[in-house]
Design an enzyme around this catalytic site. Structure first.
Site, mmCIF file in Angstrom:
data_model
loop_
_atom_site.group_PDB
_atom_site.id
_atom_site.type_symbol
_atom_site.label_atom_id
_atom_site.label_comp_id
_atom_site.label_asym_id
_atom_site.label_seq_id
_atom_site.Cartn_x
_atom_site.Cartn_y
_atom_site.Cartn_z
ATOM 1 N N ARG A 27 10.554 -8.338 -65.820
ATOM 2 C CA ARG A 27 10.555 -8.973 -64.497
ATOM 3 C C ARG A 27 11.298 -8.204 -63.412
ATOM 4 N NH1 ARG A 27 12.153 -14.578 -67.125
ATOM 5 N NH2 ARG A 27 13.457 -13.015 -68.106
ATOM 6 N N TYR A 149 14.872 -18.801 -84.560
ATOM 7 C CA TYR A 149 14.021 -19.444 -83.538
ATOM 8 C C TYR A 149 13.208 -20.576 -84.148
ATOM 9 C CZ TYR A 149 15.187 -16.062 -79.954
ATOM 10 O OH TYR A 149 15.875 -15.319 -79.029
HETATM 11 O O1 CP3 Z 1 10.926 -4.039 -74.494
HETATM 12 C C1 CP3 Z 1 9.817 -4.230 -73.958
HETATM 13 O O2 CP3 Z 1 9.574 -3.961 -72.790
HETATM 14 C C2 CP3 Z 1 8.687 -4.754 -74.838
HETATM 15 C C3 CP3 Z 1 8.395 -6.147 -74.738
HETATM 16 C C4 CP3 Z 1 9.353 -7.174 -75.348
HETATM 17 C C5 CP3 Z 1 9.474 -8.486 -74.834
HETATM 18 N N1 CP3 Z 1 10.268 -9.198 -75.680
HETATM 19 C C6 CP3 Z 1 8.819 -8.977 -73.628
HETATM 20 C C7 CP3 Z 1 9.292 -10.228 -73.003
HETATM 21 C C8 CP3 Z 1 10.146 -7.103 -76.494
HETATM 22 C C9 CP3 Z 1 10.419 -5.918 -77.403
HETATM 23 C C10 CP3 Z 1 10.701 -8.396 -76.693
HETATM 24 C C11 CP3 Z 1 11.566 -8.716 -77.855
HETATM 25 C C12 CP3 Z 1 12.218 -10.046 -77.929
HETATM 26 N N2 CP3 Z 1 11.721 -11.258 -77.538
HETATM 27 C C13 CP3 Z 1 13.472 -10.277 -78.533
HETATM 28 C C14 CP3 Z 1 14.342 -9.218 -79.190
HETATM 29 C C15 CP3 Z 1 15.067 -8.397 -78.207
HETATM 30 C C16 CP3 Z 1 16.149 -9.129 -77.448
HETATM 31 O O3 CP3 Z 1 15.968 -9.322 -76.248
HETATM 32 O O4 CP3 Z 1 17.138 -9.491 -78.082
HETATM 33 C C17 CP3 Z 1 13.751 -11.635 -78.429
HETATM 34 C C18 CP3 Z 1 14.993 -12.342 -78.934
HETATM 35 C C19 CP3 Z 1 12.620 -12.254 -77.806
HETATM 36 C C20 CP3 Z 1 12.411 -13.702 -77.540
HETATM 37 C C21 CP3 Z 1 12.250 -13.966 -76.104
HETATM 38 N N3 CP3 Z 1 11.148 -13.610 -75.356
HETATM 39 C C22 CP3 Z 1 13.131 -14.671 -75.252
HETATM 40 C C23 CP3 Z 1 14.464 -15.236 -75.679
HETATM 41 C C24 CP3 Z 1 12.521 -14.730 -74.002
HETATM 42 C C25 CP3 Z 1 12.980 -15.506 -72.809
HETATM 43 C C26 CP3 Z 1 14.120 -14.853 -72.093
HETATM 44 C C27 CP3 Z 1 13.594 -14.107 -70.908
HETATM 45 O O5 CP3 Z 1 14.048 -12.968 -70.706
HETATM 46 O O6 CP3 Z 1 12.787 -14.677 -70.191
HETATM 47 C C28 CP3 Z 1 11.303 -14.007 -74.068
HETATM 48 C C29 CP3 Z 1 10.348 -13.768 -72.968
HETATM 49 C C30 CP3 Z 1 9.953 -12.350 -72.674
HETATM 50 N N4 CP3 Z 1 9.679 -11.400 -73.613
HETATM 51 C C31 CP3 Z 1 9.742 -11.786 -71.385
HETATM 52 C C32 CP3 Z 1 9.310 -10.463 -71.580
HETATM 53 C C33 CP3 Z 1 8.913 -9.466 -70.536
HETATM 54 C C34 CP3 Z 1 9.877 -12.512 -70.068
HETATM 55 C C35 CP3 Z 1 8.632 -13.309 -69.877
HETATM 56 C C36 CP3 Z 1 8.239 -13.496 -68.434
HETATM 57 O O7 CP3 Z 1 7.559 -12.605 -67.874
HETATM 58 O O8 CP3 Z 1 8.529 -14.555 -67.905
#
Ligand code: CP3
Length: 340
Positions: A27, A149
Site C-alpha cells: 500500500r 491464524y
Molecule cells: O512481500 C510481498 O510484497 C509479497 C506479498 C505478501 C503479502 N503478504 C501481501 C499482503 C507476503 C509475502 C505476505 C506475507 C504475510 N501475510 C505474512 C508474513 C509476513 C509478515 O508480514 O509477517 C503474514 C503474517 C500475512 C498475513 C496478513 N496479510 C496480514 C496480517 C495482513 C493484514 C495487515 C496489513 O498489512 O494489511 C495481510 C494483508 C496483506 N498481505 C496486504 C498485502 C499487500 C495488504 C492488503 C491490502 O492491500 O489491503
C-alpha cells in the site's frame, strides 16, 4: 540476468549487496494503490494478470534485485477449507476458528494445480514477463504461523488459544501441524515446479514461544519442509520475527539463509548462528529518518553483513504503508551505492 540475489543465497559474497524489501508490493506504493482501487485484496491475489502486474511494480520502481510473488500466506489455508476474509483495519479473519479435532478433520490436503491454480499461473506469467531480469521468490507461511491464524481466527495479541491447544490437547495440535506441514511442502514444491527460483518461509509468530516449546512444537515440522525443498536445489530463506532467543535452534532448521529482524544486530546474531548467510535487518521505521541518518544505518548494516558468509539486505519486517515510496527507492540506491 541479475543473479546477485541467488548467488548470495548460495553463500557467495556478492558486490553490490543484493536488496529486496518484505512487502515490497504494497500500500505504500502509488502504483499498487491504483490497482488495489479497482479490486479487493483477495481478488487481486486470485487474478494472475493483476497479481503479476503488482509483483513487477517494485522491480521497476525501486530497482530491487528480486521479485516476490504477490499473494498471501493465508491463501493455502483458505484452499484447504477455512473461510478467509480481509476486513479493512482488522486484518485477516478466518472462520470458523480451528479449535477442535473435528474442525481439523473437516480440512483437506492440498492439490496445488486444482486448489490454487491462480498462484501457479501467476508464477508462470511472471517468469515470462520478468525475462530473467531478476529472480522470482515464492513463499509460504510456516506451519506454526498458519496454525496461529487458524486457531485464533485471525491476528492475536497473546496467542492464548494456540498455547491452550498446544498444552491441553497436544495430539490435536500435532495433527494440525502435520496437516499444515504436508500442505506447505506440496504448495512450495508446486511453486518451484511452476518457476519460483527461491523460497521464503515466513514463521512470523514462532518467536512467541520459549526455546523448548519451539524445539518441540515448531522445529521438526520446519525441518521436514526444508528437507523436501532441499531435494530441488532451490535456496530457502527462513524468517522468524522476534526470534533472537531462538537463534541456536533456528540454525537447526537448515535454511540456506536466515532472515533477521532489527532487534538483534547482525554481528551479535552471528556469534550465535556461526558463519551463515543472513538477510536483513533494517528497522522498517528507520525509513522515517532523514537521508543522512538512514545512510548511517545502511552503512552499519552493510559492515556487519560483511561479517556473515554472505548478506542479502532487507528490512527486519514488512515495509509500512505510511512510508513514502521515494524513501524506499533511496534505501535501495544507498545499499547498491554503499556496497559497490
Ligand atoms: O512481500 C510481498 O510484497 C509479497 C506479498 C505478501 C503479502 N503478504 C501481501 C499482503 C507476503 C509475502 C505476505 C506475507 C504475510 N501475510 C505474512 C508474513 C509476513 C509478515 O508480514 O509477517 C503474514 C503474517 C500475512 C498475513 C496478513 N496479510 C496480514 C496480517 C495482513 C493484514 C495487515 C496489513 O498489512 O494489511 C495481510 C494483508 C496483506 N498481505 C496486504 C498485502 C499487500 C495488504 C492488503 C491490502 O492491500 O489491503
Amino acid at each position: 540476468m541479475n543473479d546477485t540475489f541467488l548467488r548470495a543465497c548460495m553463500g557467495e559474497k556478492v558486490r553490490p549487496v543484493p536488496v529486496w524489501i518484505m512487502r515490497q508490493a504494497g500500500r505504500y506504493l502509488p502504483d499498487y494503490q491504483k490497482v488495489r482501487g479497482t479490486t479487493d485484496f483477495l481478488t487481486l491475489c486470485k487474478t494472475p494478470e493483476l497479481a503479476a502486474k503488482v509483483t513487477i511494480q517494485p522491480v521497476d520502481v525501486l530497482g530491487v534485485d528480486a521479485a516476490i510473488l504477490f499473494s498471501d500466506i493465508l491463501i493455502p489455508v483458505e484452499a484447504i477449507g477455512t473461510g478467509l476474509a480481509f476486513s479493512e483495519g482488522r486484518g485477516p479473519v478466518l472462520s470458523p476458528p480451528v479449535t477442535t479435532d473435528a474442525a481439523i478433520k473437516r480440512l483437506h490436503a492440498i492439490e496445488p494445480e486444482k486448489d490454487v491454480p491462480f498462484v501457479l499461473e501467476t508464477i508462470r506469467i511472471l517468469r515470462k514477463e520478468l525475462k530473467n531480469k531478476v529472480p522470482l521468490i515464492g513463499f509460504a507461511g510456516a506451519p506454526f504461523t498458519l496454525a496461529t491464524y487458524m486457531i485464533e481466527g485471525g491476528s492475536s495479541k497473546n496467542f492464548v488459544n494456540t498455547k491452550k491447544m498446544m498444552y491441553e490437547t497436544p495430539a490435536v495440535f500435532n495433527r494440525l501441524m502435520n496437516l499444515l506441514t504436508d500442505v506447505t511442502a506440496s504448495y512450495l514444491l508446486a511453486q518451484i515446479k511452476a518457476g519460483a527460483q527461491a523460497i521464503q518461509l515466513f514463521d512470523t509468530w514462532a518467536g512467541i514461544l520459549s526455546g523448548p516449546d519451539y524445539e518441540k512444537c515448531v522445529l521438526p515440522y520446519v525441518q521436514r519442509i526444508m528437507d523436501s525443498i532441499k531435494q530441488t536445489g532451490t535456496p530457502c530463506i527462513y524468517f522468524v520475527l522476534d526470534g533472537g532467543h531462538l537463534f541456536e535452534k533456528i540454525k537447526l532448521a537448515r535454511a540456506d539463509v536466515i532472515g533477521l529482524d532489527w532487534r538483534t544486530e547482525i554481528e551479535d546474531a552471528l556469534k550465535r548462528l556461526g558463519p551463515v548467510t543472513v538477510q536483513g535487518n533494517l528497522d522498517p521505521c528507520a525509513l522515517f529518518l532523514p537521508e543522512e541518518g538512514l545512510k548511517g544505518r545502511v552503512d552499519e548494516i552493510l559492515r556487519q553483513g560483511g561479517l556473515a558468509r554472505s548478506h542479502i539486505f532487507n528490512l527486519g519486517h514488512g515495509v509500512l504503508p505510511e512510508v513514502p515510496y521515494q524513501k524506499v527507492k533511496l534505501l535501495v540506491d544507498l545499499v547498491h551505492k554503499l556496497s559497490a
